[in-house]
Scaffold this active site. Structure first.
Site, short mmCIF file in Angstrom:
data_model
loop_
_atom_site.label_atom_id
_atom_site.label_comp_id
_atom_site.label_asym_id
_atom_site.label_seq_id
_atom_site.Cartn_x
_atom_site.Cartn_y
_atom_site.Cartn_z
CE LYS A 198 3.07 -1.73 3.11
NZ LYS A 198 1.91 -2.65 3.24
CB SER A 234 -1.41 -0.37 2.56
OG SER A 234 -0.75 -1.49 3.11
CB SER A 237 -1.81 -4.50 2.36
OG SER A 237 -2.62 -3.24 2.95
N1 GLN Z 1 -7.28 -2.20 2.84
C1 GLN Z 1 -7.09 -2.66 3.92
C2 GLN Z 1 -7.40 -1.50 4.84
O1 GLN Z 1 -7.60 -0.37 4.52
C3 GLN Z 1 -6.15 -3.60 4.39
C4 GLN Z 1 -4.86 -2.99 4.46
C5 GLN Z 1 -3.66 -3.76 4.73
O2 GLN Z 1 -3.77 -5.14 4.59
N2 GLN Z 1 -2.76 -3.37 5.39
O3 GLN Z 1 -7.28 -1.58 6.08
#
Ligand code: GLN
Length: 488
Positions: free
Chosen positions: A75, A152, A176
């Site tokens: 990532k 994400s 995420s």
């Molecule tokens: N979907 C969550 C957010 O928008 C989690 C993001 C994450 O775990 N990095 O913050």
């Protein structure tokens, strides 16, 4: 030469490599070819030259090292020495780190071969895989590019879902790793907070951030954790607790385990296929002697999960990203004063969504608002964690569907005030609030689209968690699935 490498798990690839049925260089070339042919917009930077060089240097097979010569993806919020790292944000365009994240160092020491830096929602803030500076990353299950990968960790999930690599590094602050895993029908694993060093992972909200693991089997996830877990003096928050041989406990007896289902979360899901398939999986656990009980959590507390997460994560994000100012990091944009330079860099560098989160976080931290917003959210987090811990005093695990639906269509709107959204779509954040190890794995399909269940355990009980997850996987027969090209 092996048949289709995409069908193979890390153990199977390892056997093929050490038996010299394929060389690391041949395997790397295959994976690079797949990556180049992939049209899901998952790549930030293809590490072709680096990967080929590394693969060519691997000539002596390492029998006891599962990652020797295995192609992987990273990532793009993990620092990689000499390789551009953007966090999928324009503010980091052109940034080339001078050091590797600790997890990257560990994987390189094992001679795993990173083939690509892959996309994410900008700076990991998002859940759809649509907000990175390269635009939407698509779900390989839909060849017409109509479905979300989710985020994400969208690029990591897309690479593993498409079968390009058997393992990708992700990160997990709210869900995420585990949510996109569900939309891809793969394994998404967030270990206990502090189990893995975060040195070199761009911080989003450090009280919640965890390194994430994406694979196509529970066994592969356990191999990855064995490499990544452990104390690192460069990350003062990393745990000194001993690292287990996780892969050696996968077949342990599970019949004394107790599993809780939180009724109110289960009830917030309306998709009948997901509910039915989940209950079938529960029944199979019971058939194996596992005790399953329904427990309760206050509905109002559950509807506060998302707002609580949002206040805490945005507040931490705004302070942790203050270094992206066009001077310390990011392209320089001229101005008369430091404030002007910074404002220019940040205005141009961040998308609308990120700015909104920073404004929101800063608002919550303002002296006059702190009590009502930030501190209140912190107190509520404590309350949620206490309720969760009460359940985990009686039960070893909490088991639930990972998400309320299969991968949504791009642009599909959800009612943000419904329980379906507030609870069903956000309950995975409990694992981050309480720092629990938590794993999503595929349990079924709706049409041709897969979906996951999620199981969480007590802190540092990863061995037990992977053990029960391994049996869930045996019951579903969905180990190793990937998106073949036919699609919708
Ligand atoms: N979907 C969550 C957010 O928008 C989690 C993001 C994450 O775990 N990095 O913050």
């Amino acid at each position: 030469m092996i048949k289709n490498y995409k069908e193979l798990s890390i153990r199977e690839l390892h056997n093929a490599l050490v038996n010299k049925e394929i060389t690391p260089l041949e395997l790397t070339k295959l994976a690079l070819e797949e990556a180049k042919n992939d049209n899901n917009n998952a790549i930030e930077y293809l590490m072709e030259k680096e990967a080929l060089e590394m693969a060519a240097s691997l000539t002596e097979p390492e029998k006891d090292n599962m990652f020797w010569g295995i192609p992987i993806a990273i990532k793009d919020n993990f620092s990689t020495k000499g390789v551009p790292t953007t966090g999928s944000s324009n503010i980091l365009n052109g940034y080339v780190p001078v050091y590797d994240a600790q997890v990257v160092t560990l994987l390189k020491q094992k001679h795993a071969i990173p083939i690509a830096k892959v996309t994410l929602d900008e700076l990991a803030m998002g859940g759809t895989g649509t907000s990175g500076h390269l635009g939407t990353t698509y779900n390989p299950y839909c060849k017409h590019k109509k479905r979300l990968m989710g985020g994400s960790s969208c690029g990591s999930a897309a690479f593993v879902t498409a079968g390009i690599v058997p393992f990708a590094l992700g990160s997990d602050t709210g869900d995420s790793t585990r949510k996109p895993a569900s939309y891809g029908g793969i394994v998404g694993f967030k270990p206990t907070w502090s189990r893995i060093s975060r040195y070199g992972l761009f911080p989003f909200a450090p009280s919640l951030d965890t390194v994430g693991i994406l694979t196509r089997s529970v066994e592969d996830a356990s191999f990855a954790l064995e490499v990544l877990a452990g104390h690192d003096e460069k990350d003062a928050t990393s745990s000194f607790k001993e690292v287990d041989k996780y892969s050696e406990h996968l077949e342990d007896d599970i019949k004394d385990y107790k599993v809780a289902i939180i009724q109110e979360i289960f009830d917030s899901i309306t998709n009948e296929t997901i509910k039915k398939t989940f209950l079938e999986s529960v029944k199979k656990l019971e058939d194996r002697g596992v005790k399953v009980g329904y427990v309760h959590m206050d509905n109002e507390l559950l509807t506060s999960l998302f707002p609580t997460y949002f206040v805490i994560s945005c507040a931490e994000a705004t302070s942790n990203n203050a270094n992206l100012d066009g001077i310390k990091f990011g392209p320089y944009h001229d101005g008369k004063t430091y404030q002007e330079v910074m404002a220019n860099a940040r205005t141009i560098g961040f998308s609308e969504l990120i700015k909104r989160r920073f404004v929101f976080g800063s608002f919550a931290l303002m002296k006059e608002n702190q009590h009502d917003l930030f501190l209140r959210a912190q107190r509520n987090r404590r309350h949620i964690v206490e309720e969760t811990n009460k359940i985990l005093e009686q039960y070893d695990f909490i088991y639930l569907p990972a998400a309320p639906s299969v991968a949504p269509k791009i642009g599909e709107k959800s009612d943000r005030l419904s329980n379906e959204y507030l609870i069903a779509d956000n309950h995975l954040v409990i694992g981050n609030f309480a720092g629990l190890p938590s794993i999503s794995l595929p349990i079924g399909y709706e049409g041709h689209l897969p979906f996951d269940a999620n199981i969480s355990g007590r802190p540092f009980e990863e061995s037990k968690l992977l053990n029960i997850a391994n049996f869930i996987e045996k019951d579903t027969h969905l180990k190793g699935i990937y998106a073949k090209k036919e699609g919708e």
